[in-house]
Design a protein around this motif. Structure first.
Motif, PDB file in Angstrom:
ATOM      1  N   PHE A 249       0.824  -1.213   0.000  1.00  0.00           N
ATOM      2  CA  PHE A 249       0.000   0.000   0.000  1.00  0.00           C
ATOM      3  C   PHE A 249       0.855   1.258   0.000  1.00  0.00           C
ATOM      4  CE2 PHE A 249      -3.506  -2.785   1.254  1.00  0.00           C
ATOM      5  CZ  PHE A 249      -4.549  -2.214   0.547  1.00  0.00           C
TER       6      PHE A 249
ATOM      7  N   TYR B 226      -4.440  -5.661   6.091  1.00  0.00           N
ATOM      8  CA  TYR B 226      -4.261  -5.797   4.650  1.00  0.00           C
ATOM      9  C   TYR B 226      -2.827  -5.440   4.279  1.00  0.00           C
ATOM     10  CZ  TYR B 226      -9.334  -5.724   4.842  1.00  0.00           C
ATOM     11  OH  TYR B 226     -10.627  -5.994   5.152  1.00  0.00           O
TER      12      TYR B 226
ATOM     13  N   GLN C 226      -1.498  -6.253   0.808  1.00  0.00           N
ATOM     14  CA  GLN C 226      -1.404  -5.969  -0.630  1.00  0.00           C
ATOM     15  C   GLN C 226      -2.661  -5.313  -1.132  1.00  0.00           C
ATOM     16  OE1 GLN C 226      -0.712  -9.491  -2.969  1.00  0.00           O
ATOM     17  NE2 GLN C 226       1.158  -8.474  -3.647  1.00  0.00           N
ATOM     18  N   PRO C 227      -2.537  -4.275  -1.905  1.00  0.00           N
ATOM     19  CA  PRO C 227      -3.760  -3.730  -2.512  1.00  0.00           C
ATOM     20  C   PRO C 227      -4.333  -4.705  -3.537  1.00  0.00           C
ATOM     21  CG  PRO C 227      -1.822  -2.519  -3.277  1.00  0.00           C
ATOM     22  CD  PRO C 227      -1.325  -3.538  -2.301  1.00  0.00           C
ATOM     23  N   THR C 228      -5.629  -4.712  -3.653  1.00  0.00           N
ATOM     24  CA  THR C 228      -6.269  -5.528  -4.695  1.00  0.00           C
ATOM     25  C   THR C 228      -6.089  -4.799  -6.036  1.00  0.00           C
ATOM     26  OG1 THR C 228      -8.389  -4.422  -4.479  1.00  0.00           O
ATOM     27  CG2 THR C 228      -8.024  -6.317  -3.034  1.00  0.00           C
TER      28      THR C 228
ATOM     29  N   GLN D 175      -7.777  -1.457  -6.280  1.00  0.00           N
ATOM     30  CA  GLN D 175      -7.111  -0.472  -5.415  1.00  0.00           C
ATOM     31  C   GLN D 175      -5.812   0.005  -6.065  1.00  0.00           C
ATOM     32  OE1 GLN D 175      -6.873  -2.828  -1.829  1.00  0.00           O
ATOM     33  NE2 GLN D 175      -9.073  -2.613  -1.427  1.00  0.00           N
TER      34      GLN D 175
ATOM     35  N   GLN E 161     -16.845  -5.212  -9.441  1.00  0.00           N
ATOM     36  CA  GLN E 161     -17.962  -5.652  -8.593  1.00  0.00           C
ATOM     37  C   GLN E 161     -17.587  -5.515  -7.128  1.00  0.00           C
ATOM     38  OE1 GLN E 161     -19.218  -9.605  -9.438  1.00  0.00           O
ATOM     39  NE2 GLN E 161     -18.892  -9.380 -11.617  1.00  0.00           N
TER      40      GLN E 161
ATOM     41  N   GLY F 115     -16.698  -7.135  -3.635  1.00  0.00           N
ATOM     42  CA  GLY F 115     -15.886  -8.328  -3.418  1.00  0.00           C
ATOM     43  C   GLY F 115     -14.495  -8.155  -4.005  1.00  0.00           C
ATOM     44  N   THR F 116     -14.285  -7.057  -4.746  1.00  0.00           N
ATOM     45  CA  THR F 116     -12.966  -6.826  -5.356  1.00  0.00           C
ATOM     46  C   THR F 116     -12.135  -5.844  -4.519  1.00  0.00           C
ATOM     47  OG1 THR F 116     -13.915  -5.029  -6.651  1.00  0.00           O
ATOM     48  CG2 THR F 116     -13.818  -7.187  -7.717  1.00  0.00           C
ATOM     49  N   GLY F 117     -12.706  -5.348  -3.448  1.00  0.00           N
ATOM     50  CA  GLY F 117     -12.020  -4.333  -2.634  1.00  0.00           C
ATOM     51  C   GLY F 117     -12.272  -2.925  -3.158  1.00  0.00           C
TER      52      GLY F 117
ATOM     53  N   LYS G 161     -13.502   2.390   9.838  1.00  0.00           N
ATOM     54  CA  LYS G 161     -12.348   1.497   9.985  1.00  0.00           C
ATOM     55  C   LYS G 161     -11.057   2.153   9.491  1.00  0.00           C
ATOM     56  CE  LYS G 161     -12.006  -2.374   7.359  1.00  0.00           C
ATOM     57  NZ  LYS G 161     -12.301  -3.742   6.934  1.00  0.00           N
ATOM     58  N   TYR G 162     -11.090   2.660   8.274  1.00  0.00           N
ATOM     59  CA  TYR G 162      -9.856   3.222   7.694  1.00  0.00           C
ATOM     60  C   TYR G 162      -9.611   4.663   8.160  1.00  0.00           C
ATOM     61  CZ  TYR G 162     -10.506  -0.706   4.463  1.00  0.00           C
ATOM     62  OH  TYR G 162     -10.698  -1.950   3.917  1.00  0.00           O
TER      63      TYR G 162
END
Ligand code: AMP
Length: 536
Positions: A14, A32, A34-36, A39, A57, A59-61, A105-106
């Motif tokens: 990240f 986390y 690794q970024p997806t 991201q 979609q 579910g992909t982050g 959260k973030y």
């Protein structure tokens, strides 16, 4: 649209993306590393202030792909009363609440004011948050416009606009609202736009409202995950046939079945199936757009926490929800829109796990199955022979058989008689179902009103079921809040009823007010859809 296309590259960490130390620290705390791909593809451009068109979609982050750069950019500047600095539009209350959770959260190292404007809860609290000045405003379109019309909200201070799940907005009839909102926000804003698919209406919208966007596409939207075993299951077309098929499937899968989402096309079917499953002692909950917000959230939390094994849901209520680790998806109805199939089965097999999906199919579903198979580019295997082997039933009981797992209750005879009544009506309703094309739940008020009448005649078994349910779960909901407002999400489920905004005499509202008069088991806390069937 001048667009610069990047291939989503997976960055190593990240910290390669340009995020602030505060954000990086929260990401590390979230576990986390690794970024997806979405991201990695979107964040660097979003941080530079560019418009982004993300084709991805849930579910992909993708949520973090806009939340993290927004948090970084929000570190400079502060909010003014009634003038939010950023706006995120979501199609459903659940998605809006999920995005809020992500900001919490973030954003734990930031002191940001977050306001959530969704239907089903009172305006007062939301007004207070707006008055205080919101750095982050997360809203569903209808409620946002309601606040604006009340003069409590000014959108000319918005620096970043996020439109999430745009194709879902289209399905729900929100596009005119989105266009109105976009026109209220200064042209100098940054726009981050996400959609799982790009139908022509959405492309047009991006051409109108995005400025030289960077396009980030992470996977083919209409592809079904390969780690999901998919099967078609033949069934007779009567509701009681389908319910029996479902029960048999669930029993056969018992050893592998941790939990399941059972999708229906319309909310009236959600209610009917939910009641039927309870009658058979399945540990089920239900989720659809006529439930007030607190009941929806509570139901979802119970399912996530494993307190409920089965969740009967409509597409509108369940789309995009992040429920990790669902072992099975059952399509009680074949979805009318092929894309919904991909979204439904995508509820299982998440984060690389394996999953199973079973789609109950009847003779009248063949054209929808063909469309699904064309979309996913593969034929779905039949579980136990195809439709040519279906034997039509002559109306077996939809009541638990005595002796096997289901003790006979007092009043069983009455129950059986009433079940037969329900079956007859269910069959008649089914005929009309073919006409409903666009909004899967669009005609719910009429059907629900019909169901209401039928249910009054079938009070004993339903009251019994509801009371049992009440003992199992203390589901909290707020009548007063439901009465005050929930129009922005329920309206699209009935079709595009936006012109009726503010109309206190519309059928849904009248029905709820009447239904408040008598409730069983839940007192004032009974979810709205149960209220329809539980008059005494
Ligand atoms: P979304 O597509 O935003 O609904 O996210 C799907 C799930 O992926 C959520 O449970 C996130 O918490 C999780 N997630 C988001 N980013 C990452 C990441 N970089 N690594 C692992 N999981 C992630």
């Amino acid at each position: 649209m001048s667009s610069d296309t990047t291939t989503a590259q997976e960055a190593l960490t990240f910290s390669d993306l340009g995020l602030s130390p505060k954000v990086l620290s929260a990401v590390t705390d979230a576990g986390y590393t690794q970024p997806t791909p979405i991201q990695a593809g979107a964040i660097p451009h979003a941080l530079l202030g560019k418009d982004v068109l993300g084709i991805a979609q849930t579910g992909t982050g993708k949520t973090a792909s806009f939340v993290l750069p927004m948090l970084t950019r929000l570190e400079k500047g502060r909010a003014r009363a009634r003038m939010p600095r950023t706006l995120i539009l979501e199609p459903t209350r659940e998605l809006a609440a999920q995005v809020e959770e992500n900001f919490i959260k973030y954003g734990k190292n930031h002191k940001l004011n977050i306001a959530l404007l969704i239907g089903g809860v009172s305006f007062d609290e939301q007004d207070k948050k707006l008055e205080r000045g919101a750095d982050v405003l997360i809203a569903t379109p209808g409620r946002l416009l309601d606040h604006r019309e009340r003069g409590k909200l000014l959108l000319n201070g918005v620096e970043i606009l996020v439109i999430d799940e745009a194709d879902r907005m289209l399905d729900m009839g929100f596009i005119p609202d989105i266009e109105r909102i976009c026109e209220m926000i200064p042209f100098t804003r940054q726009t981050l736009f996400f959609s799982a698919t790009m139908p022509p209406e959405i492309t047009k919208l991006t051409e109108k409202f995005l400025h030289a966007p960077v396009r980030v596409e992470v996977s083919k939207a209409a592809s079904a995950a390969t780690n999901i075993i998919q099967r078609l299951v033949k069934s007779g077309s009567k509701p009681w046939d389908k319910r029996e098929t479902l029960r048999n499937l669930i029993k056969a899968e018992d050893a592998e079945l941790k939990n399941a989402i059972i999708f229906c096309n319309r909310k009236v079917e959600v209610s009917e199936l939910f009641r039927s499953l309870l009658k058979y002692d399945f540990d089920a909950g239900a989720l659809h757009g006529d439930m007030d917000q607190r009941a929806r959230m509570q139901m979802l939390a119970n399912f996530r926490d494993g307190k409920l094994r089965y969740l009967v849901a409509s597409d509108v209520a369940a789309r995009g929800l992040d429920i990790p680790d669902v072992s099975h998806v059952f399509n009680y109805d074949v979805p009318i829109h092929a894309e919904d199939y991909v979204h439904r089965i995508g509820r299982t097999g998440r984060a690389g796990r394996s999953g199973k999906s079973f789609t109950i199919a009847t003779m009248s579903d063949t054209k929808y199955i063909d469309a699904i198979e064309r979309l996913i580019g593969t034929e779905i295997e039949w579980h136990d022979g195809d439709l040519s082997t279906v034997v039509a039933s002559e109306g077996e009981d939809d009541a638990p058989r005595r002796g096997k797992g289901a003790p006979r209750r007092a009043g069983r005879k009455d129950d059986d008689r009433k079940d037969r009544g329900e079956r007859k009506d269910g069959g008649e309703r089914k005929k009309g179902g073919e006409r409903r094309a666009r909004h899967s739940e669009e005609d719910a008020p009429a059907v629900a009103a019909q169901q209401h009448e039928q249910s009054n005649a079938a009070e004993t078994p339903v009251a019994d079921v509801v009371e049992r349910r009440a003992r199992k779960d203390a589901i909290r909901s707020e009548n007063t809040e439901r009465k005050s407002s929930d129009r922005n999400e329920r309206a699209p489920e009935r079709g595009d009823t936006r012109p009726q905004r503010g109309d206190n005499n519309r059928p849904g509202r009248q029905r709820h007010q009447e239904d408040n008069d008598a409730t069983v088991g839940f007192g004032d806390d009974m979810p709205a859809f149960m209220r329809i069937v539980a008059k005494v």
